[in-house]
Design an enzyme around this catalytic site. Structure first.
Site, short mmCIF file in Angstrom:
data_model
loop_
_atom_site.label_atom_id
_atom_site.label_comp_id
_atom_site.label_asym_id
_atom_site.label_seq_id
_atom_site.Cartn_x
_atom_site.Cartn_y
_atom_site.Cartn_z
N HIS A 186 27.22 -32.52 3.89
CA HIS A 186 26.15 -31.53 3.74
C HIS A 186 25.13 -31.97 2.70
O HIS A 186 23.92 -31.87 2.90
CB HIS A 186 26.74 -30.18 3.31
CG HIS A 186 27.29 -29.37 4.43
ND1 HIS A 186 28.23 -28.39 4.25
CD2 HIS A 186 27.02 -29.40 5.76
CE1 HIS A 186 28.52 -27.84 5.42
NE2 HIS A 186 27.80 -28.44 6.34
N ASN A 438 27.19 -38.95 14.18
CA ASN A 438 28.08 -38.43 13.14
C ASN A 438 29.47 -38.15 13.70
O ASN A 438 30.48 -38.65 13.21
CB ASN A 438 27.52 -37.15 12.52
CG ASN A 438 26.09 -37.30 12.05
OD1 ASN A 438 25.52 -38.37 12.10
ND2 ASN A 438 25.51 -36.21 11.60
N CYS A 486 20.48 -38.55 18.19
CA CYS A 486 20.07 -37.44 17.32
C CYS A 486 20.94 -37.35 16.08
O CYS A 486 20.78 -36.44 15.28
CB CYS A 486 20.09 -36.11 18.08
SG CYS A 486 21.73 -35.61 18.63
#
EC number: 2.7.3.9
Length: 556
Positions: A186, A438, A486
Site C-alpha cells: 500500500h 502484482n 495494468c
C-alpha cells in the site's frame, strides 16, 4: 565517508536531505487486573476509542481521496471488525483494562492469521497501525506518526501505515525509506501517487542516525549515506535531466519510430481523474471499483449510486478508452455480504470473479449500472473480470455482461498463471487481456505481495514473470486481440520498454508515472525494445534482467 545501501526502488525521483525517524510505536500497556464492576465501563471506553479511530481513518481517507481513500476505509473496517471487538469485550470481562484488551486481541488476531497462512498476514503494518492508534487514544498519548519538523527531511521507518503515507506533505517529506514492504505494498502504491521518491525493503534502515544526510534514488533503490559533493551533483544533474525530459514529453505514448503504445491511468475512483487528465492519460486502463463497496461492508451500493460514480469517470474521457474492473473482493478486501468468513487462505479461495459468480445479483447490478452509466457517452467502455483462471471463467463473465445489456468489450485479467498459460483458450470468450503483474507475481512465486522478506520474488523483472507476460501477449497477437498491462510493472520506465518489446499493446499506471514512461519510450525504437525484452528473458535473475535490458538500450 560515503556508503551505498540498496533496497527496492518503488517511486521515481531523487531526494537528498537529513534523516528523521518515524515516531516510536505505542508501548505495550501494563497487564493489570481490574475489578469486575469496572468491566462494563472499560468495554465502553474500548468501543469509543475504536469508533474514534475508525472515524479518524475515514476522515483521512476523505481528505486524501482516490486510491488512498479506499485503503484507509479498508483500515477503518479492520478497526471495527466485530470478531475483534467481541474478543476485546471477552478479555475485559475477565479483568483486562480496555487498552490491554485491545492490545492482546489484536496480537492474538495477528498470530492466528500468520499461523493460518492468511493473505492478510502480510498487512502487518496496517494491523499494527490500527492497534497502536486505538491504544494511544486509550492511554491519552500522542498518536504514532510522522515527526514534526519545520524543514524538509527524508523519513525513515520500519514500515509506513497507509494512514501516514496518504497524508504525507511532499513539501516536507522529500522521500522515504522503509525496512519492510515491497513494490506492491500500500505504501509503495501511495508513494507513487504522491510523487514522493521511495525505497522499501532495506534491512537496517532504522539504524541510520537521526540527522544523517542521505540521498535516496527511488528509481534504482540506492541510498547514499553521507554522499560526497560529487555524488550529490551527479544525482541532482540526473534529476534535472529527467525533469527536462518530462517537460519536453507530451502527446500519445509511442516509441521513437512511431509504434503506438497507449498510456493509460490506474484510478481508484472519480477523485483520481483530475491527476490522470493532467498527466495526459489516453484513457483509463484500470478503474478499480472497490471504493464504492468499502463504504458499507454489510451490503452492496445501490444501482443508482454506482451509475452516478461510474458516469463521472466515463465523462472525463470523451473518445477515450476506459477499462473497468468488476468488483475484486476477497483476500485483503473482505466484504461481509460477499466474502466467506472462514476460509483458511482467502488469497487462494473465493475472491474476485469467484465471489461474483457465487453472488450473481451483485455482479448483475454492477454490470447493469455500467451499461446505464455509458448510455449516450462517446466513450470506449471495456469491462474485465478479476482473477480469471480458465476459459469457463471467461465465458461465465462474458455471458453475464451480455445478459446485462452491456455495449462494451469484455475482457479477462491475467493474474493467475493458468490464464497466461492458456491465454489463447481464454481469448475464445473475451476480446482483450489485461495483465495484473502484482497478483501474477504473487501466484507465480508463492510470494505474498505485502511481505518484505519475499520482495525479491515480487520484483516484476523476474524472468519467469516476463515469460508469462510474453505468452499472454503472443496469444493475443495470434488471436488479433489486445493485451495490456495494468499492474505496477508498467510504472517502471525501463520495464515499460521491455513490456512493449514483449508485445504488450498498452500500459496503465498511476498518473504520476505517465510522464516518465512516455519520455523513456520515446527514446527507443520498437526493435530496440524487442532486443531488450529478449535479453531480459534470457537472464537468470531480476537483477540480471534489468542490467541486460539497460545494456541493450544504452548501446553497451
Amino acid at each position: 565517508m560515503e556508503t551505498t545501501l540498496r533496497g527496492v526502488g518503488v517511486s521515481h525521483g531523487v531526494a537528498i536531505g537529513e534523516v528523521r525517524h518515524m515516531g516510536t510505536a505505542v508501548l505495550e500497556p501494563p497487564a493489570k487486573q481490574i475489578p469486575a464492576e469496572e468491566a462494563e465501563r472499560e468495554q465502553g471506553r474500548a468501543r469509543q476509542a475504536v469508533e474514534a479511530v475508525a472515524a479518524d481513518l475515514n476522515a483521512r481517507g476523505n481528505l486524501a481521496g482516490g486510491e488512498a481513500q479506499a485503503v484507509l476505509e479498508a483500515q477503518a473496517m479492520i478497526a471495527q471488525d466485530p470478531e475483534l471487538m467481541a474478543d476485546v469485550d471477552r478479555r475485559i470481562a475477565v479483568g483486562s483494562t480496555a487498552e490491554r484488551g485491545v492490545y492482546d486481541a489484536f496480537s492474538h488476531y495477528r498470530e492466528l492469521l500468520a499461523g493460518a497462512g492468511e493473505y492478510m498476514a502480510g498487512r502487518v503494518a496496517d494491523l499494527d497501525d490500527v492497534r497502536n492508534r486505538i491504544v494511544a487514544r486509550l492511554l491519552g498519548v500522542p498518536m504514532p506518526g510522522v515527526p514534526d519538523s519545520d524543514k524538509p527531511y527524508v523519513l525513515i521507518a520500519r514500515d509506513l501505515a497507509p494512514a501516514d503515507t496518504a497524508l504525507l506533505d511532499p513539501a516536507l517529506v522529500l522521500g522515504f525509506v522503509t525496512e519492510e514492504g515491497g513494490p506492491t505494498s500500500h505504501s509503495a502504491i501511495l508513494a507513487r501517487a504522491l510523487g514522493v521518491p521511495a525505497v522499501v525493503a532495506l534491512p537496517g534502515a532504522g539504524e541510520l542516525p537521526e540527522g544523517t544526510v542521505v540521498a535516496v534514488d527511488g528509481s534504482t533503490g540506492e541510498i547514499f549515506v553521507d554522499p560526497t559533493a560529487e555524488k550529490r551533483a551527479e544525482l541532482e544533474a540526473a534529476a534535472e535531466e529527467r525533469k527536462a525530459a518530462l517537460a519536453a514529453s507530451s502527446g500519445p505514448g509511442a516509441t521513437s519510430d512511431g509504434h503506438k503504445v497507449p498510456l493509460l491511468a490506474n484510478i481508484g475512483g472519480p477523485a483520481d481523474v483530475p491527476a490522470a487528465v493532467e498527466a495526459g492519460a489516453e484513457g483509463v486502463g484500470l478503474f478499480r471499483t472497490e471504493f464504492l463497496f468499502l463504504d458499507d461492508s454489510k451490503k452492496a451500493p445501490s444501482e443508482e449510486k454506482q451509475v452516478e460514480a461510474y458516469r463521472k469517470v466515463l465523462e472525463a474521457f470523451p473518445e477515450g478508452r476506459v477499462v473497468v474492473r468488476a468488483l475484486d473482493a476477497g483476500a485483503d478486501k473482505p466484504l461481509d455480504f460477499l466474502t466467506p468468513a472462514d476460509e483458511p487462505n482467502p488469497a487462494l479461495g473465493v475472491r474476485g470473479l469467484r465471489s461474483l459468480l457465487e453472488h450473481p445479483e451483485v455482479m448483475q447490478t454492477q454490470l447493469t449500472a455500467l451499461a446505464k452509466a455509458a448510455e449516450g457517452l462517446p466513450v470506449y467502455l471495456e469491462v474485465m473480470a478479476p482473477m480469471v483462471a480458465d476459459r469457463a471463467d471467461a465465458k461465465a463473465f462474458a455471458d453475464a455482461c451480455r445478459a446485462a445489456g452491456l455495449q462494451a468489450k469484455f475482457g479477462a485479467m491475467v493474474e493467475i498463471p493458468s490464464a497466461a498459460l492458456r491465454a489463447r483458450s481464454v481469448l475464445q470468450e473475451v476480446e482483450f487481456l489485461s495483465i495484473g503483474t502484482n497478483d501474477l507475481a504473487q501466484y507465480t512465486f508463492a510470494a505474498d505481495r505485502q511481505v518484505g522478506a519475499v520482495s525479491r520474488l515480487q520484483d516484476p523483472w523476474q524472468p519467469a514473470l516476463l515469460d508469462l507476460v510474453a505468452l499472454s501477449a503472443e496469444a493475443a497477437k495470434a488471436e488479433g486481440k489486445s493485451c495490456g498491462v495494468c499492474g505496477e510493472a508498467a510504472s517502471d520506465p525501463l520495464l515499460a520498454c521491455v513490456l512493449t518489446g514483449l508485445g504488450v499493446t498498452s500500459l496503465s499506471m498511476g498518473a504520476a508515472s505517465i510522464a516518465y514512461v512516455r519520455a523513456t519510450l520515446a527514446k527507443y525504437t520498437l526493435a530496440q525494445c524487442e532486443r531488450a525484452a529478449a535479453a531480459a528473458r534470457a537472464a537468470e535473475s531480476a537483477e540480471e534482467a534489468r542490467a541486460a535490458a539497460q545494456a541493450v538500450l544504452s548501446g553497451e
